[in-house]
Design a protein around this motif. Structure first.
Motif, PDB file in Angstrom:
ATOM      1  N   SER A  52      48.177  38.981  45.051  1.00 48.02           N
ATOM      2  CA  SER A  52      46.941  39.730  44.800  1.00 48.02           C
ATOM      3  C   SER A  52      46.982  41.075  45.506  1.00 48.02           C
ATOM      4  O   SER A  52      46.526  42.086  44.963  1.00 48.02           O
ATOM      5  CB  SER A  52      45.730  38.938  45.291  1.00 48.02           C
ATOM      6  OG  SER A  52      45.628  37.739  44.577  1.00 48.02           O
ATOM      7  N   GLN A 101      40.422  36.810  39.110  1.00 39.04           N
ATOM      8  CA  GLN A 101      40.562  35.359  39.120  1.00 39.04           C
ATOM      9  C   GLN A 101      39.269  34.615  38.795  1.00 39.04           C
ATOM     10  O   GLN A 101      39.278  33.661  38.047  1.00 39.04           O
ATOM     11  CB  GLN A 101      41.068  34.941  40.510  1.00 39.04           C
ATOM     12  CG  GLN A 101      41.201  33.454  40.696  1.00 39.04           C
ATOM     13  CD  GLN A 101      41.936  33.139  41.980  1.00 39.04           C
ATOM     14  OE1 GLN A 101      42.521  34.016  42.601  1.00 39.04           O
ATOM     15  NE2 GLN A 101      41.919  31.903  42.392  1.00 39.04           N
ATOM     16  N   ASP A 183      45.160  38.729  37.387  1.00 39.37           N
ATOM     17  CA  ASP A 183      45.421  37.987  38.621  1.00 39.37           C
ATOM     18  C   ASP A 183      44.874  36.569  38.478  1.00 39.37           C
ATOM     19  O   ASP A 183      43.675  36.350  38.613  1.00 39.37           O
ATOM     20  CB  ASP A 183      44.776  38.708  39.807  1.00 39.37           C
ATOM     21  CG  ASP A 183      45.181  38.079  41.141  1.00 39.37           C
ATOM     22  OD1 ASP A 183      45.860  37.036  41.131  1.00 39.37           O
ATOM     23  OD2 ASP A 183      44.813  38.646  42.186  1.00 39.37           O
ATOM     24  N   GLU A 184      45.741  35.616  38.219  1.00 38.24           N
ATOM     25  CA  GLU A 184      45.353  34.223  38.006  1.00 38.24           C
ATOM     26  C   GLU A 184      44.102  34.125  37.135  1.00 38.24           C
ATOM     27  O   GLU A 184      43.082  33.595  37.556  1.00 38.24           O
ATOM     28  CB  GLU A 184      45.121  33.538  39.357  1.00 38.24           C
ATOM     29  CG  GLU A 184      46.340  33.686  40.264  1.00 38.24           C
ATOM     30  CD  GLU A 184      46.307  32.742  41.455  1.00 38.24           C
ATOM     31  OE1 GLU A 184      45.769  31.647  41.312  1.00 38.24           O
ATOM     32  OE2 GLU A 184      46.839  33.119  42.503  1.00 38.24           O
TER      33      GLU A 184
HETATM   34 MG    MG Z   1      45.714  35.896  44.877  1.00 38.17          MG
END
Ligand code: MG
Ligand code: ATP
Lengths: 336, 315
Positions: A52, A101, A183-184
């Protein structure tokens, strides 16, 4: 090597610190990679490895007292790290779109969905408010939100997690950025919805011919979506390879261990089998030698003294492991 | 609209309760109205006469019913001390109190919001720390004492501003004159609430700045001013408005006290005088009006908040 024309974004020797100058830690420590036009690059690694932090650095979104302490991020002839804040605002959302996320906390609860999408267009494009709002409806429809013309007037709390992630994707692609960072994007969602969101991301990326940097824990997702994989460990990239090479001929002991954590290639790869023993190093301490050495099954004496750097084994694979490099008689580059 | 209506209906029992308490409190207060009015030398018979005339001999619930019935039509009786109808006495005083209260509110809000915003955007800077220490001090200074200090300094020592009252007896009574008289009492009333508002504005903004959606909004490339307005301030506003609303109560209460120090002809000084004179109808009307003002202030705050937060509006 890849010709420059195919490279959308080139990162070299990126270094990012969190915390104060004395008490903090360099959590991204000399990271170099490039994103190719129209390709998906996966960034994998265990929790805390700096994935991240790397993504946020690309948009220069690291909050003080953290900061980027060095390196270069080249986007279309410009080094993003030498832009001023206003110039950087013109990059964010317009040239690079980012998806985060947690869709539940990523939308502003006090503004309607339509307004939150329209404001990106208003910030970057020469459009009227009415045009921006009409475009917001189109975008929502495009990411698969039914009844978009009505739903633009709803507030985020009327949307489920999956729908919110669609809204966030619509926001990220609204200005047709050539680079998308995710990001995820599905970690916080139901398993049943994860596949749909990933499918959507994949289709959009193909359609826009954009470069996608996909951060994930899930090697199954990597196998399904990625063209190229970056493996990150303790703030460094330890292996880069195209996706087939990575799964069939992983070289770095850490990559091998990651792959051994999941079942065989045909099965469900998201279920961890053997965890990697030990824990990641404390980045606040000064490191000598390879950062994976304390946990490495193939560790040698020189691993604890010398710092490995990424070296090409072929044009499809680079690895930062002294043992592998010595086996192949690779010499460290003079400037490393 | 439905929200406002529902809120107003909810107020009725509150006001009734308040009126009962006010009525009873004054009944329970020591001392006898008839004695106070006629003096200690009065005969028991003449006191009895007066009680009957004022209705003080009836049972309490009946007294209350009669009083409330009249009050609802704006009839609070006549002042025992001056024989002027209470309504005529109270109305101009209410206006003056509102002038002082809203001037103080304006001052507290301007000071509190400006410094709070500035401190939040530079949190942990020297400015932030200094502002927060001063706010802590100002918030704990007693307004009575503060008023006296201000009078000593600006009115008596420097002679920049008038000592007391609302108008110069010799002046033209115009707006500027009113403003000059307003400055010291308004500062006295506003300082404590301004300090509290400053601290709350700062902390709500600092908290709002850390919410994840702010980072998302930054990633969208919004210009800084828009980012702050739409994604930080808008989100912090409900708690800021609530706290400001609570301060409205303190401001009103503070204004009543300040009025006594500065001889400002509002409800506070009227209440002070009528308590001294044991002027029961005036005390009751004044207190009821003050309670009403508190309740109204709360409704206004709720309505504004509902306008700000979509989730509240639907609830
Ligand atoms: Mg992360
Ligand atoms: N705001 C912050 N301040 C200080 N340290 C931080 C901050 N955010 C992250 N870190 C630290 O930086 C390191 C890298 O964090 P990062 O969030 O990049 O990891 P990650 O690879 O994304 O992990 P995950 O898979 O859990 O998301 C971690 O050691 C983390 O504790």
């Amino acid at each position: 090597m890849t010709p420059d024309a195919e490279i959308a974004l080139a990162v070299s020797d990126l270094r990012t610190r969190f915390g104060g100058d004395r008490s903090g830690a360099t959590v991204v420590d000399g990271v170099s990679f490039s994103l190719k036009r129209g390709r998906t690059t996966a960034l994998v690694g265990e929790s805390g490895s700096g994935k991240s932090a790397t993504a946020l650095s690309l948009l220069r979104l690291i909050d003080a007292p953290g900061r980027i302490i060095g390196g270069e991020i080249r986007l279309g002839g410009e080094n993003l790290l030498s832009l001023d804040e206003t110039e950087m605002e013109a990059v964010r959302g317009a040239k690079i779109g980012m998806i985060f996320q947690d869709p539940l906390t990523s939308l502003n609860p006090a503004l309607t969905i339509g307004k939150q999408i329209a404001e990106v267009l208003l910030a970057h494009k020469d459009v009227s408010r009415a045009e921006a709002e009409a475009r917001a409806v189109e975008l929502l429809t495009h990411v698969g939100v039914a009844n978009a013309a009505l739903r633009v007037n709803d507030y985020p709390h009327h949307f489920s997690g999956g729908m919110r992630q669609r809204v966030l994707i619509a926001m990220a692609i609204s200005c047709s950025p050539q680079i998308i960072i995710a990001d995820e994007p599905t970690t916080a969602l139901d398993v049943t919805i994860q596949a749909k969101i990933l499918r959507l991301l994949h289709d959009l990326q193909q359609e826009m011919r954009a470069s996608l940097l996909l951060i994930t824990h899930d090697l199954g997702v990597v196998a399904a979506m990625a063209d190229e994989v970056l493996v990150m460990y303790a703030g460094r990239i330890v292996e880069r390879a195209d996706v087939d090479t990575l799964f069939h001929a992983p070289q770095h002991p850490y990559t091998k261990a990651l792959l051994a954590c999941v079942t065989d290639i045909g099965g469900d790869r998201s279920v961890p089998l053997e965890p990697i023993l030990g824990t990641a190093p404390d980045l606040k301490q000064q490191q000598v030698g390879c950062r994976f050495a304390p946990r490495c099954p193939a560790v040698q004496d020189f691993c604890r003294r010398e710092d490995p750097c990424l070296m090409a084994l072929s044009d499809r694979q680079e690895v930062a492991c002294l043992v592998v490099q010595r086996e192949r008689n690779l010499m460290a580059p003079a400037d490393a | 609209m439905a929200f406002i209506a529902r809120r107003l209906v909810g107020v009725v029992p509150v006001i009734l309760g308040v009126s009962i308490v006010i009525f009873l409190l004054i009944q329970l207060a020591p001392g006898d109205t008839a004695t106070a009015l006629l003096g200690p030398q009065a005969t028991e018979a003449s006191k009895e006469e007066l009680r009957r005339a004022l209705g003080l001999d009836k049972a309490l619930p009946i007294q209350y019913g009669v009083w409330l019935g009249h009050a609802l039509t704006g009839d609070f009786g006549r002042s025992i001390a001056t024989q002027i109808p209470v309504f005529d006495l109270v109305l101009p005083r209410l206006v003056n109190t509102l002038i002082l209260t809203f001037a103080s509110l304006l001052l507290a809000v301007i000071i509190g919001y400006a410094i709070g915003l500035f401190a939040a955007l530079r949190s942990n800077s020297i400015f932030d720390r200094l502002a927060m220490s001063v706010a802590l001090l100002a918030g704990s200074a007693p307004p009575f004492w503060l008023g006296l200090v201000l009078v000593l300094l600006f009115a008596i020592h420097l002679r920049w501003l008038p000592v007391s009252g609302m108008q110069d007896l010799a002046g033209d009574g115009g707006f500027v004159d009113l403003l000059l008289h307003l400055i010291l009492p308004a500062i006295t009333t506003a300082l404590g609430p301004a300090a509290i508002i400053t601290r709350i504005v700062r902390s709500s903004l600092v908290e709002a700045l850390q919410r994840p959606h702010v980072r998302v909004a930054r990633a969208k490339g919004l210009p800084r001013a828009e980012l702050l307005q739409r994604h930080v301030i808008l989100n912090a506003l409900p708690s800021i408005v609530t706290i400001t609303g609570l301060q409205l109560g303190y401001l009103l209460g503070g204004a009543l006290l300040t009025e006594v120090v500065f001889a400002w002809p509002g409800l506070g000084s009227l209440l002070y005088d009528s308590i001294n004179a044991r002027d029961l109808p005036v005390i009751q009307a004044t207190t009821l009006l003050i309670a009403l003002a508190f309740v109204l202030a709360n409704i206004i705050v709720d309505v504004i908040n509902a306008g700000l937060d979509p989730r509240l509006r639907e609830a």
